[in-house]
Write a protein that holds these residues in place. Sequence first.
Motif, PDB file in Angstrom:
ATOM      1  N   VAL A 115      64.309  86.695  27.629  1.00 39.76           N
ATOM      2  CA  VAL A 115      65.145  87.880  27.786  1.00 39.76           C
ATOM      3  C   VAL A 115      65.759  88.267  26.449  1.00 39.76           C
ATOM      4  O   VAL A 115      65.786  89.442  26.071  1.00 39.76           O
ATOM      5  CB  VAL A 115      66.252  87.630  28.837  1.00 39.76           C
ATOM      6  CG1 VAL A 115      67.223  88.778  28.869  1.00 39.76           C
ATOM      7  CG2 VAL A 115      65.634  87.449  30.194  1.00 39.76           C
ATOM      8  N   GLY A 116      66.245  87.244  25.712  1.00 38.36           N
ATOM      9  CA  GLY A 116      66.838  87.525  24.408  1.00 38.36           C
ATOM     10  C   GLY A 116      65.843  88.222  23.487  1.00 38.36           C
ATOM     11  O   GLY A 116      66.204  89.110  22.720  1.00 38.36           O
ATOM     12  N   ALA A 173      70.362  98.805  25.060  1.00 34.28           N
ATOM     13  CA  ALA A 173      71.141  99.404  26.155  1.00 34.28           C
ATOM     14  C   ALA A 173      70.555  98.982  27.493  1.00 34.28           C
ATOM     15  O   ALA A 173      71.259  98.516  28.373  1.00 34.28           O
ATOM     16  CB  ALA A 173      71.133 100.915  26.034  1.00 34.28           C
ATOM     17  N   CYS A 174      69.266  99.168  27.644  1.00 35.16           N
ATOM     18  CA  CYS A 174      68.629  98.589  28.828  1.00 35.16           C
ATOM     19  C   CYS A 174      67.207  98.206  28.509  1.00 35.16           C
ATOM     20  O   CYS A 174      66.975  97.513  27.548  1.00 35.16           O
ATOM     21  CB  CYS A 174      68.689  99.510  30.035  1.00 35.16           C
ATOM     22  SG  CYS A 174      68.014  98.708  31.518  1.00 35.16           S
ATOM     23  N   CYS A 175      66.282  98.705  29.194  1.00 39.20           N
ATOM     24  CA  CYS A 175      65.018  97.986  29.327  1.00 39.20           C
ATOM     25  C   CYS A 175      63.799  98.754  28.848  1.00 39.20           C
ATOM     26  O   CYS A 175      62.687  98.410  29.212  1.00 39.20           O
ATOM     27  CB  CYS A 175      64.856  97.581  30.770  1.00 39.20           C
ATOM     28  SG  CYS A 175      66.423  97.048  31.468  1.00 39.20           S
ATOM     29  N   LEU A 193      55.882  91.202  32.420  1.00 41.88           N
ATOM     30  CA  LEU A 193      57.177  91.245  33.089  1.00 41.88           C
ATOM     31  C   LEU A 193      56.980  91.601  34.560  1.00 41.88           C
ATOM     32  O   LEU A 193      56.001  92.238  34.926  1.00 41.88           O
ATOM     33  CB  LEU A 193      58.029  92.323  32.404  1.00 41.88           C
ATOM     34  CG  LEU A 193      59.533  92.194  32.485  1.00 41.88           C
ATOM     35  CD1 LEU A 193      60.009  90.875  31.895  1.00 41.88           C
ATOM     36  CD2 LEU A 193      60.194  93.336  31.733  1.00 41.88           C
ATOM     37  N   GLY A 194      57.931  91.183  35.378  1.00 36.74           N
ATOM     38  CA  GLY A 194      57.946  91.634  36.767  1.00 36.74           C
ATOM     39  C   GLY A 194      59.224  92.424  36.967  1.00 36.74           C
ATOM     40  O   GLY A 194      60.254  92.077  36.404  1.00 36.74           O
ATOM     41  N   TRP A 195      59.145  93.480  37.725  1.00 33.53           N
ATOM     42  CA  TRP A 195      60.316  94.330  37.905  1.00 33.53           C
ATOM     43  C   TRP A 195      60.625  94.415  39.381  1.00 33.53           C
ATOM     44  O   TRP A 195      59.778  94.823  40.165  1.00 33.53           O
ATOM     45  CB  TRP A 195      60.009  95.737  37.361  1.00 33.53           C
ATOM     46  CG  TRP A 195      61.252  96.509  37.122  1.00 33.53           C
ATOM     47  CD1 TRP A 195      61.851  97.378  37.991  1.00 33.53           C
ATOM     48  CD2 TRP A 195      62.058  96.472  35.953  1.00 33.53           C
ATOM     49  NE1 TRP A 195      62.993  97.872  37.429  1.00 33.53           N
ATOM     50  CE2 TRP A 195      63.140  97.335  36.182  1.00 33.53           C
ATOM     51  CE3 TRP A 195      61.974  95.779  34.749  1.00 33.53           C
ATOM     52  CZ2 TRP A 195      64.132  97.527  35.228  1.00 33.53           C
ATOM     53  CZ3 TRP A 195      62.964  95.973  33.814  1.00 33.53           C
ATOM     54  CH2 TRP A 195      64.021  96.841  34.056  1.00 33.53           C
ATOM     55  N   ASN A 209      74.564  87.358  39.913  1.00 38.34           N
ATOM     56  CA  ASN A 209      73.520  87.943  39.076  1.00 38.34           C
ATOM     57  C   ASN A 209      72.142  87.438  39.439  1.00 38.34           C
ATOM     58  O   ASN A 209      71.190  87.694  38.744  1.00 38.34           O
ATOM     59  CB  ASN A 209      73.798  87.631  37.602  1.00 38.34           C
ATOM     60  CG  ASN A 209      73.751  86.148  37.350  1.00 38.34           C
ATOM     61  OD1 ASN A 209      73.857  85.354  38.271  1.00 38.34           O
ATOM     62  ND2 ASN A 209      73.554  85.751  36.110  1.00 38.34           N
ATOM     63  N   ASN A 234      65.308 103.366  33.688  1.00 37.48           N
ATOM     64  CA  ASN A 234      65.504 102.200  32.829  1.00 37.48           C
ATOM     65  C   ASN A 234      64.308 101.914  31.931  1.00 37.48           C
ATOM     66  O   ASN A 234      64.464 101.420  30.828  1.00 37.48           O
ATOM     67  CB  ASN A 234      65.771 100.957  33.679  1.00 37.48           C
ATOM     68  CG  ASN A 234      67.154 100.988  34.270  1.00 37.48           C
ATOM     69  OD1 ASN A 234      68.011 101.704  33.787  1.00 37.48           O
ATOM     70  ND2 ASN A 234      67.366 100.227  35.324  1.00 37.48           N
ATOM     71  N   ASN A 254      67.599 104.609  27.461  1.00 37.55           N
ATOM     72  CA  ASN A 254      67.585 103.196  27.828  1.00 37.55           C
ATOM     73  C   ASN A 254      66.798 102.325  26.871  1.00 37.55           C
ATOM     74  O   ASN A 254      66.300 101.269  27.253  1.00 37.55           O
ATOM     75  CB  ASN A 254      67.057 103.042  29.257  1.00 37.55           C
ATOM     76  CG  ASN A 254      68.111 103.447  30.259  1.00 37.55           C
ATOM     77  OD1 ASN A 254      69.171 102.836  30.327  1.00 37.55           O
ATOM     78  ND2 ASN A 254      67.850 104.495  30.999  1.00 37.55           N
ATOM     79  N   GLU A 271      60.888  80.139  27.914  1.00 39.34           N
ATOM     80  CA  GLU A 271      61.829  79.913  29.011  1.00 39.34           C
ATOM     81  C   GLU A 271      62.667  81.192  29.141  1.00 39.34           C
ATOM     82  O   GLU A 271      62.873  81.926  28.169  1.00 39.34           O
ATOM     83  CB  GLU A 271      62.597  78.647  28.643  1.00 39.34           C
ATOM     84  CG  GLU A 271      63.826  78.332  29.391  1.00 39.34           C
ATOM     85  CD  GLU A 271      65.011  79.031  28.832  1.00 39.34           C
ATOM     86  OE1 GLU A 271      65.763  79.562  29.648  1.00 39.34           O
ATOM     87  OE2 GLU A 271      65.154  79.076  27.604  1.00 39.34           O
ATOM     88  N   TRP A 272      63.095  81.501  30.355  1.00 34.40           N
ATOM     89  CA  TRP A 272      63.645  82.829  30.664  1.00 34.40           C
ATOM     90  C   TRP A 272      64.748  83.307  29.721  1.00 34.40           C
ATOM     91  O   TRP A 272      64.715  84.436  29.225  1.00 34.40           O
ATOM     92  CB  TRP A 272      64.127  82.851  32.120  1.00 34.40           C
ATOM     93  CG  TRP A 272      64.680  84.172  32.546  1.00 34.40           C
ATOM     94  CD1 TRP A 272      65.974  84.452  32.852  1.00 34.40           C
ATOM     95  CD2 TRP A 272      63.960  85.413  32.694  1.00 34.40           C
ATOM     96  NE1 TRP A 272      66.105  85.770  33.190  1.00 34.40           N
ATOM     97  CE2 TRP A 272      64.880  86.385  33.091  1.00 34.40           C
ATOM     98  CE3 TRP A 272      62.623  85.791  32.520  1.00 34.40           C
ATOM     99  CZ2 TRP A 272      64.530  87.712  33.331  1.00 34.40           C
ATOM    100  CZ3 TRP A 272      62.273  87.110  32.750  1.00 34.40           C
ATOM    101  CH2 TRP A 272      63.212  88.051  33.145  1.00 34.40           C
ATOM    102  N   GLY A 273      65.736  82.441  29.459  1.00 32.54           N
ATOM    103  CA  GLY A 273      66.861  82.863  28.613  1.00 32.54           C
ATOM    104  C   GLY A 273      66.390  83.282  27.221  1.00 32.54           C
ATOM    105  O   GLY A 273      66.867  84.268  26.650  1.00 32.54           O
ATOM    106  N   THR A 274      65.454  82.530  26.670  1.00 30.37           N
ATOM    107  CA  THR A 274      64.899  82.848  25.366  1.00 30.37           C
ATOM    108  C   THR A 274      64.110  84.151  25.441  1.00 30.37           C
ATOM    109  O   THR A 274      64.198  85.017  24.564  1.00 30.37           O
ATOM    110  CB  THR A 274      63.940  81.719  24.914  1.00 30.37           C
ATOM    111  OG1 THR A 274      64.598  80.485  25.090  1.00 30.37           O
ATOM    112  CG2 THR A 274      63.537  81.896  23.477  1.00 30.37           C
TER     113      THR A 274
END
Lengths: 317, 596
Positions: free
Chosen positions: B111-112, B152-154, B128-130, B270, B142, B148, B106-109
């Motif tokens: 991303v973490g 810090a980022c991606c 992933l889709g950007w 967001n 990024n 990055n 699931e997304w939240g998990t």
Amino acid sequence: MSLRQYVTKRLLLTVPILLGVTVITFLMTHLQPGDPVDVLIPLGANPSEEAIRQLRRQYHLNEPLYVQYFLWLKDAMVFDFGVSIQRDSLVSEAILTRLPYTLLLGVFALFIAVAIGVPAGIIAAVRKGDKVDEVSRIAALLGIATPNFWLGLILIFIFGVQLGWISTIPPSDVSVLDPALLTYMILPAVTLGTASSALLMRIMRSSMIEELNKEYVRMARAKGLAARTVIVKHVARNSLISVVTVAALQIAFIVDGAVVIEQVFSMRGVGRLILQAILQRDFPIIQAGVLMIGVVIVFANLAADIIYSFLDPRIRY
Amino acid sequence: MSRDAGPNENRRRLLKSLGAAGLVGLAGCSTSDSTPTGTGGGGDIDVTETDAFTLYERGFQEAGFEPPFTGEIITNETPERVQWAQIIQEELNSTEYFDLELSQFEWGTYVGRILGEESHTDPSLVCLGWSAGFDPDGYLNNLFTSDNFTPACCNINHYENSTVDELVNEGLTTFDIDERADIYEDVQREVVSDSPMAFTRFGEEFNVWRSDRVHGFQTYPNNSVQFLALFAPWADAFTWVGDGGSVQSGGTLTTSLSAAPSNSDPVRLNDTTSSMVTNPIYESLLGVDFDGEPQPVLAESVEQVDDTTYSVTLRQGVEFHASDESDFDGREMVAEDVRFSIMRYLNTSRESDVADWLGVEGEEDDREFVGTVEVLGDYELEISLPEPYSPFRFSIAAVPVVPQEAGYPEAHPNSDTGTLDLSAEPIGTGPFTFVEEQPDELWRIERNENYWFEGTDDIPAQPPLEQVDMRVITESSVQEGALQSGDIDIATSPPPGSVANFEQSEEFTVDRRVASGFDLFIYPSHPEADTPFQNRKVRIATNRMVNRPGIVEAVYEGIGQPAYAPISPLAGAFTSPEFQEEMATRYSRYHRDADR
């Protein structure tokens, strides 16, 4: 024990139950991976670590878990459920603007479940073994086995798109008891109530069959009471006890199903709110939402207990 | 684990010889590989002319791995993404060099996990889709630069290439478009040659509407700005409803939304939907038109004085909308509002929107932007950046101007709540004003009678549309049904599978535009992840096992284009079909296509 004493005792018991619900919800939402701040920041943005620290501080996410819990509990005691992390608005407002719609859907669905399930169960029991019973058995199996989101989509397609009898989306600008909304709610309620009605029907049928074999039924018939009176006044009433128990349990099932139904029928509701909150790790909304569902279920079961004593005056607490 | 020449080995050799034979025909169009970077680069064999199976065999040997490599492909739950992940999984496992499982989160998990501090040590392949805007700097920076690295980022697999770092920085400070294009071509060559990830598909935006009712609407290549065509005189776009023929004023347009907006404050929002629905309400100094050109909107002009200084002249007589919730009656927008709107981003979740070009420094309560925004008069501003920043015009177009009465957000050092709550009631200068939100169901805006535009022969002074109702319809198949039954006029995200049917029908108009966003398949190439993907030959071979045209057809019903390098054809100044073709031929052509 009088009914009043019993109800008081049960009400007092709900306090530790609900407290337990909040602790478990709190732990489950916080122990799952993922962080509201991760979700808050759009993918591709690269905020500095300091900005992230600031955000975490703002929502007390930097505090130990038990501190976060007691901070929440302290406010919740006085019905202050805090501010949504994602929406920036009051949690209580977010829930209260949606609750009537979910309640209406739930009551409507339960009504449909009972209105179909109970008479169908009576007929199946009376006509035990013949065609009507067979058909009802198959229908019940189908009802239980059909996924409700699928049923919802099919109903929308048939009645909304093909026949054009109803709108595919809910009417806007209406209050909760507006006829237009009630009309729109028929399909979602049917969708949601179908599986429950099938279950209620099976329960009604089996407990009716059991009752029909009892001595008092033979007695009633022997003394010349009309078949209708025997079935409706005596047998059905005595069979309802088990149905009421199951119906109360079905409330949990319906709350659960509302998440999907609200989504398919594009309706506002608490189910969707909580689902979105879970996906966004919006802890304050999850906490308050689950607590509210807990309250509904506890009271539904209490109501069932009270209804028993009306159905069967012998039952005393 | 010992390796014996069983039936698998024989099959592999057979396929290998087929592959090699197939590539002979292509050999003429590829030049020798000149950029051996990373481990296992160049040297012995020319990867651009070697088939996937030889590359796998050599690569696994060099990296010291015995096939099959047992691992995991991870993805979030987006149905299409899961499907293309499955296709790649099948394809890779069929080589027998891999034994990969697919896990969904699931997304939240998700991303973490993928953006966590230790993401580069995770031995999983990431799907992933950007989504991206017109200017390539954002994602090149990024995804590929060492500044990055996660968290810090991606840059998820901590891909490090000093040439890329330097080039991306150079691109950021180069203003000449042709020079910049050359730089970005070099960046793409470096990145594709190293292949820390496979680019699989450029997305496509599309809308479907009722031809007899909706006129003038257009699809914007970036979903966040999808409703620009409702009324944007500076981009020559406006929409009306009616019987066609001449422009008719009045009426309500009903569109769909695929999710409910969650916040309407520019420094808080967001999600794509919130950007979409607030876009007709807010305006920025500049706006990016349908061709990707920044155009003056609230600014009359934005002149570049030197490398880091911009002088802004504001349009006069622009009025903010009045508020229904508070006693703010609207007033003229002035330079101080612009300054305020920029400064407001500090310490918010969207801080980087401004910090990327204005810079930020300090800790805790002493944080501040490095560059300055100076108010020189009611209609004059000067923006000084700490360093040259070539995408400045695109960046400033993403900062909506809001009235100072909105106050600073809670985390801001000057925190004061203000009298306006933009999270509940967005107030801007745009062609539409906010009317109401019916939670989870509807977002309503209406024509701004005081809009600043004076009208031309071709474009009316105000939006022809009286009102726009945006209906939240989460199920895409219900969007399809609602459009067919006439309950909505425009479907913004019907299922990809329905597009072909709609295209055949006279009743409906389908407008499709390639987007700048793309899909990625990221290799766990960091040595600390300890996988065969630290070897470049294995990565290039895997590029060749991704059936991009097949994915576009099977998963997306032909919507989108195969991608072989990061910059989308949408950014026409920075790429070309020939360049994509060259990158495909050298590093990413589907292996089984090459067989033919």
